[in-house]
Design a protein around this motif. Structure first.
Motif, PDB file in Angstrom:
ATOM      1  N   PHE A 198      -7.999   4.252 -20.168  1.00  0.00           N
ATOM      2  CA  PHE A 198      -8.033   5.431 -19.307  1.00  0.00           C
ATOM      3  C   PHE A 198      -6.998   6.470 -19.735  1.00  0.00           C
ATOM      4  O   PHE A 198      -7.315   7.657 -19.877  1.00  0.00           O
ATOM      5  CB  PHE A 198      -7.793   5.013 -17.860  1.00  0.00           C
ATOM      6  CG  PHE A 198      -7.645   6.167 -16.906  1.00  0.00           C
ATOM      7  CD1 PHE A 198      -8.742   6.929 -16.546  1.00  0.00           C
ATOM      8  CD2 PHE A 198      -6.398   6.490 -16.379  1.00  0.00           C
ATOM      9  CE1 PHE A 198      -8.609   8.004 -15.669  1.00  0.00           C
ATOM     10  CE2 PHE A 198      -6.260   7.561 -15.503  1.00  0.00           C
ATOM     11  CZ  PHE A 198      -7.366   8.315 -15.149  1.00  0.00           C
ATOM     12  N   GLY A 201      -9.932   8.025 -21.868  1.00  0.00           N
ATOM     13  CA  GLY A 201     -10.786   8.545 -20.806  1.00  0.00           C
ATOM     14  C   GLY A 201     -10.276   9.821 -20.164  1.00  0.00           C
ATOM     15  O   GLY A 201     -10.977  10.837 -20.128  1.00  0.00           O
ATOM     16  N   PHE A 202      -9.039   9.793 -19.652  1.00  0.00           N
ATOM     17  CA  PHE A 202      -8.500  10.948 -18.946  1.00  0.00           C
ATOM     18  C   PHE A 202      -8.307  12.160 -19.859  1.00  0.00           C
ATOM     19  O   PHE A 202      -8.787  13.261 -19.546  1.00  0.00           O
ATOM     20  CB  PHE A 202      -7.201  10.575 -18.248  1.00  0.00           C
ATOM     21  CG  PHE A 202      -6.478  11.738 -17.640  1.00  0.00           C
ATOM     22  CD1 PHE A 202      -7.097  12.534 -16.693  1.00  0.00           C
ATOM     23  CD2 PHE A 202      -5.174  12.041 -18.021  1.00  0.00           C
ATOM     24  CE1 PHE A 202      -6.431  13.618 -16.133  1.00  0.00           C
ATOM     25  CE2 PHE A 202      -4.505  13.115 -17.460  1.00  0.00           C
ATOM     26  CZ  PHE A 202      -5.136  13.905 -16.522  1.00  0.00           C
ATOM     27  N   ALA A 234     -11.677  13.669 -20.736  1.00  0.00           N
ATOM     28  CA  ALA A 234     -12.300  14.382 -19.624  1.00  0.00           C
ATOM     29  C   ALA A 234     -11.675  15.775 -19.448  1.00  0.00           C
ATOM     30  O   ALA A 234     -12.385  16.756 -19.220  1.00  0.00           O
ATOM     31  CB  ALA A 234     -12.166  13.570 -18.341  1.00  0.00           C
ATOM     32  N   ALA A 256     -16.370  11.033 -13.490  1.00  0.00           N
ATOM     33  CA  ALA A 256     -15.320  11.574 -14.355  1.00  0.00           C
ATOM     34  C   ALA A 256     -14.292  12.353 -13.530  1.00  0.00           C
ATOM     35  O   ALA A 256     -13.085  12.289 -13.796  1.00  0.00           O
ATOM     36  CB  ALA A 256     -15.930  12.471 -15.433  1.00  0.00           C
ATOM     37  N   MET A 265     -10.289  11.862 -13.131  1.00  0.00           N
ATOM     38  CA  MET A 265      -9.333  12.939 -13.370  1.00  0.00           C
ATOM     39  C   MET A 265      -8.370  13.103 -12.206  1.00  0.00           C
ATOM     40  O   MET A 265      -7.211  13.475 -12.402  1.00  0.00           O
ATOM     41  CB  MET A 265     -10.080  14.241 -13.643  1.00  0.00           C
ATOM     42  CG  MET A 265     -10.761  14.272 -15.002  1.00  0.00           C
ATOM     43  SD  MET A 265     -11.625  15.807 -15.313  1.00  0.00           S
ATOM     44  CE  MET A 265     -10.253  16.939 -15.454  1.00  0.00           C
ATOM     45  N   GLY A 269      -7.103  13.750 -26.494  1.00  0.00           N
ATOM     46  CA  GLY A 269      -8.360  14.005 -25.809  1.00  0.00           C
ATOM     47  C   GLY A 269      -9.436  14.549 -26.720  1.00  0.00           C
ATOM     48  O   GLY A 269     -10.594  14.143 -26.630  1.00  0.00           O
ATOM     49  N   GLU A 309     -16.296   9.848 -26.194  1.00  0.00           N
ATOM     50  CA  GLU A 309     -15.723   9.530 -24.885  1.00  0.00           C
ATOM     51  C   GLU A 309     -15.960  10.703 -23.929  1.00  0.00           C
ATOM     52  O   GLU A 309     -15.794  11.864 -24.300  1.00  0.00           O
ATOM     53  CB  GLU A 309     -14.224   9.267 -25.023  1.00  0.00           C
ATOM     54  CG  GLU A 309     -13.517   8.952 -23.729  1.00  0.00           C
ATOM     55  CD  GLU A 309     -13.969   7.643 -23.124  1.00  0.00           C
ATOM     56  OE1 GLU A 309     -14.506   7.695 -21.999  1.00  0.00           O
ATOM     57  OE2 GLU A 309     -13.796   6.594 -23.769  1.00  0.00           O
ATOM     58  N   GLY A 335     -14.997  10.240 -20.337  1.00  0.00           N
ATOM     59  CA  GLY A 335     -14.208  10.044 -19.130  1.00  0.00           C
ATOM     60  C   GLY A 335     -14.956   9.295 -18.056  1.00  0.00           C
ATOM     61  O   GLY A 335     -14.391   8.985 -17.005  1.00  0.00           O
TER      62      GLY A 335
END
Length: 335
Positions: free
Chosen positions: A87, A91-92, A95, A259, A263, A310, A318, A320
Motif C-alpha cells: 500500500f 498502491g497509495f 493512486a 481507490a 487514499m 507512484g 498499479e 490503487g
C-alpha cells in the motif's frame, strides 16, 4: 436476459454449491474440484445478473454464496505487513499519481482563488470592516496577536493531534462526498480558500504578510497539497458518476471508490506529518527561513514519493485498487 429462465437453468448448480459448503465431513478430491468449478461459475453468474438484470433478493443470495465459497477455496485471508508495504510503496502513491490530472489543476485554481480573495480583502477597507471591528482586526494582526499566538496557545502534542483530526476529516469528506457530482467538494474547497484568503488579506493590509507566510508555509504546503489531492480525487469520483467511460457505472464507481478509500488512509498519514510540523515546528523558536525550509523539504519529499514511486507503480499497472484476489469477480460487458 430473461431472469426466470436463467435461474431455472442454473439453480441446480447453486444448490449443489450450497450443499458442498454445508458438508460437515472433509470433501473428497473430486468434490473439492467440483466446489472450485461451481464457485467460478456462480461468481460469473452473479456478475452477469448484476450487470444485466439486477434483482436484490437473488443478488444477495448469490453474493453470500460466492463469499462462502471464496472463503472455502482461498481460506481466510489476514492482513499482513506485506499489504502495508504494498500500500505505502505502490498502491497509495500510484493512486495519487493517477489522479494528478485532477488535483494539480485543483491546486492551481484554488491557490489563485485564495490569492485573489486575499488581494480583494487586503485592498478594500470596507470589506475588512465587514469581517470584524477595527479594534478586533488590530488585535488579530498586531505583533503577538491572535494570528501568531494561535499556533502556540496549546501544548504542541494536543495541538498537533487536533489539527490532524480536523484536516483528516476534511480530506475524508472531500473523498467520500465526491460521489455527489463533486458539488460538496467545491464548497469545502471554497471554505478553505476563503479562510486562507482572509488571513492573507488582513495580515497584508497590516504590513505583516512576511509574518503570515512564515507561520503558514512550514505546514501549509504539505497540508494544502493533501487537501488538494483529496478534493481532486473527489471531483474525479463525481465525474465518474457522469461519465464512467468503457466500464459500467457500477464497476467504475466500485473501482474508483475503493481507490479513494485507500487514499483517505494514505492522506491521513500525510496530514499526520503536516500536523506534527504545525504543532512542533511552526511555533518553534527556529528562524523563519529554517521553518519554511522544513516545510519545503516535506513538500518536495511527498512530490518525489508520488511522481517517482507512484509514477513507476502506475506505469506497471498499479491503480490503487484492491488486489484481484480480494475483488469481486467480474466479466466483460458490452459498452
Amino acid at each position: 436476459m430473461d431472469l426466470d429462465v436463467f435461474v431455472s437453468v442454473h439453480r441446480a448448480e447453486w444448490d449443489r454449491l450450497d450443499a458442498l459448503l454445508r458438508r460437515r465431513r472433509r470433501l473428497t478430491g473430486a468434490e473439492a474440484d467440483e466446489l472450485v468449478v461451481l464457485y467460478q461459475r456462480t461468481a460469473t453468474h452473479l456478475s452477469l445478473i448484476r450487470s444485466s438484470a439486477p434483482d436484490p433478493q437473488l443478488t444477495g443470495r448469490l453474493s453470500q454464496l460466492v463469499a462462502r465459497a471464496r472463503s472455502a477455496v482461498a481460506g481466510t485471508r489476514r492482513a499482513s505487513w506485506r499489504d502495508v508495504t504494498r500500500f505505502l510503496g505502490r498502491g497509495f502513491p500510484a493512486a495519487v499519481y493517477r489522479a494528478r490530472h485532477w488535483w494539480v489543476p485543483t491546486a492551481l485554481v484554488s491557490t489563485t482563488v485564495a490569492v485573489l480573495l486575499g488581494w480583494w480583502i487586503g485592498t478594500h477597507p470596507d470589506v475588512q470592516s465587514s469581517i470584524a471591528a477595527p479594534s478586533q482586526l488590530r488585535e488579530l494582526t498586531r505583533p503577538g496577536g491572535e494570528y501568531e499566538t494561535y499556533y502556540s496557545s496549546h501544548p504542541a502534542t494536543a495541538f498537533a493531534a487536533q489539527v490532524w483530526t480536523n484536516n483528516a476529516q476534511a480530506a475524508a469528506m472531500c473523498l467520500v462526498l465526491g460521489v455527489f457530482l463533486g458539488l460538496p467538494v467545491l464548497w469545502i474547497l471554497f471554505e478553505n480558500m476563503l479562510n486562507l484568503g482572509v488571513g492573507f488579506g488582513l495580515m497584508s493590509s497590516a504590513g505583516r504578510l512576511d509574518t503570515f507566510l512564515g507561520l503558514v508555509l512550514p505546514h501549509g504546503l504539505l497540508e494544502l497539497t493533501a487537501v488538494f489531492v483529496a478534493a481532486g480525487t473527489g471531483l474525479r469520483l463525481g465525474w465518474t458518476v457522469v461519465d464512467p467511460g468503457p466500464r459500467t457505472r457500477r464497476t467504475a464507481l466500485a473501482e474508483e471508490g475503493r481507490a479513494a478509500v485507500g487514499m483517505a488512509i494514505g492522506l491521513a498519514l500525510v496530514l499526520l506529518v503536516s500536523g506534527a510540523i504545525e504543532g512542533f515546528v511552526t511555533p518553534s523558536g527556529l528562524p523563519t527561513w529554517a521553518r519554511i525550509g522544513i516545510g519545503i523539504a516535506a513538500e518536495l519529499l511527498f512530490l518525489a514519493y508520488v511522481y517517482v514511486l507512484g509514477g513507476r507503480a502506475a506505469r506497471a499497472g498499479e491503480t490503487g485498487d484492491l488486489e484481484a484476489a480480494d475483488r469481486s469477480a467480474s466479466v466483460p460487458t458490452a459498452a
